[in-house]
Design a protein around this motif. Structure first.
Motif, PDB file in Angstrom:
ATOM      1  N   ASN A  62       0.841  -1.200   0.000  1.00 14.65           N
ATOM      2  CA  ASN A  62       0.000   0.000   0.000  1.00 14.65           C
ATOM      3  C   ASN A  62       0.877   1.250   0.000  1.00 14.65           C
ATOM      4  OD1 ASN A  62      -2.204   1.660   0.089  1.00 14.65           O
ATOM      5  ND2 ASN A  62      -2.473   1.513   2.299  1.00 14.65           N
ATOM      6  N   PRO A  63       1.107   1.856  -1.135  1.00 15.22           N
ATOM      7  CA  PRO A  63       0.455   1.586  -2.415  1.00 15.22           C
ATOM      8  C   PRO A  63       1.226   0.628  -3.320  1.00 15.22           C
ATOM      9  CG  PRO A  63       1.704   3.622  -2.578  1.00 15.22           C
ATOM     10  CD  PRO A  63       1.922   3.077  -1.186  1.00 15.22           C
TER      11      PRO A  63
ATOM     12  N   ASP B 290       5.479   0.279  -1.252  1.00 18.91           N
ATOM     13  CA  ASP B 290       5.611   0.123   0.201  1.00 18.91           C
ATOM     14  C   ASP B 290       5.458  -1.378   0.480  1.00 18.91           C
ATOM     15  OD1 ASP B 290       5.836   0.610   2.889  1.00 18.91           O
ATOM     16  OD2 ASP B 290       3.879   1.592   3.132  1.00 18.91           O
TER      17      ASP B 290
HETATM   18 MN    MN Z   1       2.033   2.694   2.865  1.00 15.99          MN
END
Ligand code: MN
Ligand code: GDP
Length: 383
Positions: A191-192, A205
């Motif tokens: 995320n993302p 991430d």
């Molecule tokens: Mn993140």
């Protein structure tokens, strides 16, 4: 065991999941040297095990050496939600067209793996789940059948990812599932997950939680052991060989055996209190172990009373009681304490405890009663 982002990305890379090239730095000079090597623009990212680093100012883009120095100086040593930044991850900055979300976890209730994908990435997924649950596409994966490319495509379509991202995202999902299963993780989260303007999909991430029960078949996990983030008390307890986990409550707990320690936490909750910790001192209860346990617990300023719950087994009641008496002579306890001693030779043990009993040191043979008293002495039930 939770990994830092950079460790998570290295883990991802082993399974072929695309991540940006980068490196770790623990000083400003190292961060600048790394940036020079990678080529600008770079992104400098605080390595702490807590979400929302971006919002806290822990993630910055740098266009040249001057900016790299400025941002690395600001981020190293920064406090993010109580976590001090000791290292930064520096990577080539990505151009971002879209930010998505992807994860695999274990759904114990469903006895299956759970895949989640959303076109609303880059933001707190809990918030998306609360505001717009339909924006998260979910799929239960039968662990015996595995996760197929067809399922990956179906999930990506249901989540409404852009057409240009479909192939790349499905490919990442298949690899991410392998990372989750073969990598023995409890959680893998991206995320993302980004789509770049030139149509590539990669992980920006990484959140990886490894399943400690699988450590025996991963000798390579040894490298992560030194980087597990512990708070001050957890470090202190670890050094003393105590099983300690800090919690948010106000009743300090000492028990022998993990099962009894857990029951003690439950009982404290049941009578309206909140445990400040889980502390298992193990089989014995020598003066030294007891003194160490009391020292760790009384260094927690949230603790308003201590509940010692010992069941004598091989270690007999009188030995336990002598240990407690000696420990109380060594460690200065400022909060009230309730001791419940039961099991082998409990009567003799309780007799010995009489020498230390006072308004602040109470012995009660009954676990429930002892829990009630400990909670009352802590100032009662938390509102
Ligand atoms: Mn993140
Ligand atoms: P978190 O806030 O702790 O979850 O940290 P992330 O690694 O998810 O980064 C937060 C946000 O920073 C991302 O959602 C992006 O918007 C932004 N970001 C991170 N890396 C880059 C990058 O390489 N380029 C650009 N343009 N933005 C980035």
């Amino acid at each position: 065991m939770d990994l830092f982002e950079y460790q998570g990305k290295q883990y991802f890379a082993r399974f072929g999941i695309p991540v940006s090239p980068g490196g770790v730095a623990s000083t400003v000079d190292e961060a600048v040297a790394l940036s020079e090597r990678l080529g600008y623009p770079v992104v400098i990212k605080a390595q702490v095990q807590v979400g929302g680093r971006g919002k806290a100012g822990g993630i910055k883009l740098a266009a040249d050496a001057g900016e790299a120095r400025e941002h690395a100086s600001a981020i190293l040593g920064m406090d993010i939600k109580g976590h001090v930044v000791r290292a930064v991850w520096v990577e080539r900055a990505s151009d971002i067209a879209k930010e998505y979300y992807a994860s695999f976890t274990l759904d114990r209730g469903a006895k299956a793996h759970l895949a989640m994908v959303s076109a609303r990435g880059g933001v707190d997924i809990e918030q998306v789940a609360a505001e717009d649950p339909a924006a998260i596409a979910r799929l239960h994966v039968d662990p015996f059948l595995g996760f197929s490319p067809e399922q990956a495509h179906e999930l990506v379509a249901r989540a409404g990812l852009d057409d240009e991202a479909a192939e790349g995202a499905a490919d990442v999902l298949v690899k991410l599932y392998r990372c989750f299963v073969e990598g023995d993780a409890d959680l893998v989260e991206v995320n993302p997950l980004v789509l770049t303007p030139d149509g590539r999909v990669h992980a920006l991430d990484a959140k990886v939680t490894l399943d400690d029960n699988a450590a025996f078949r991963h000798p390579e996990w040894e490298e992560f052991a030194g980087t597990v983030e512990l708070d001050e008390r957890e470090r202190m307890a670890r050094k003393m060989g105590l099983q300690y986990v800090g919690l948010d409550g106000f009743v300090g707990i000492i028990a022998n055996g993990a099962g009894l320690a857990m029951s003690t936490c439950d009982v404290v909750n049941q009578v309206g209190g909140m445990p400040a910790n889980f502390l298992d001192i193990g089989g014995g209860a020598s003066a030294e172990v007891m003194a160490n346990a009391l020292e760790v617990i009384s260094s927690d300023t949230n603790v308003r009373s201590i509940f010692v719950n010992i069941f004598g087994g091989i270690t007999r009641g009188e030995e336990v009681a002598n240990g407690i008496v000696t420990a109380l002579g060594r460690v200065d306890i400022t909060v009230p304490m309730v001791i419940r001693l039961d099991g082998t030779n409990a009567a003799q043990g309780r007799e010995i405890l009489r020498s230390v009993e006072s308004g602040k040191v109470i012995s009660s043979p009954n676990m429930m009663d002892a829990a009630r008293r400990a909670v009352a002495l802590a100032g009662g039930v938390q509102k």
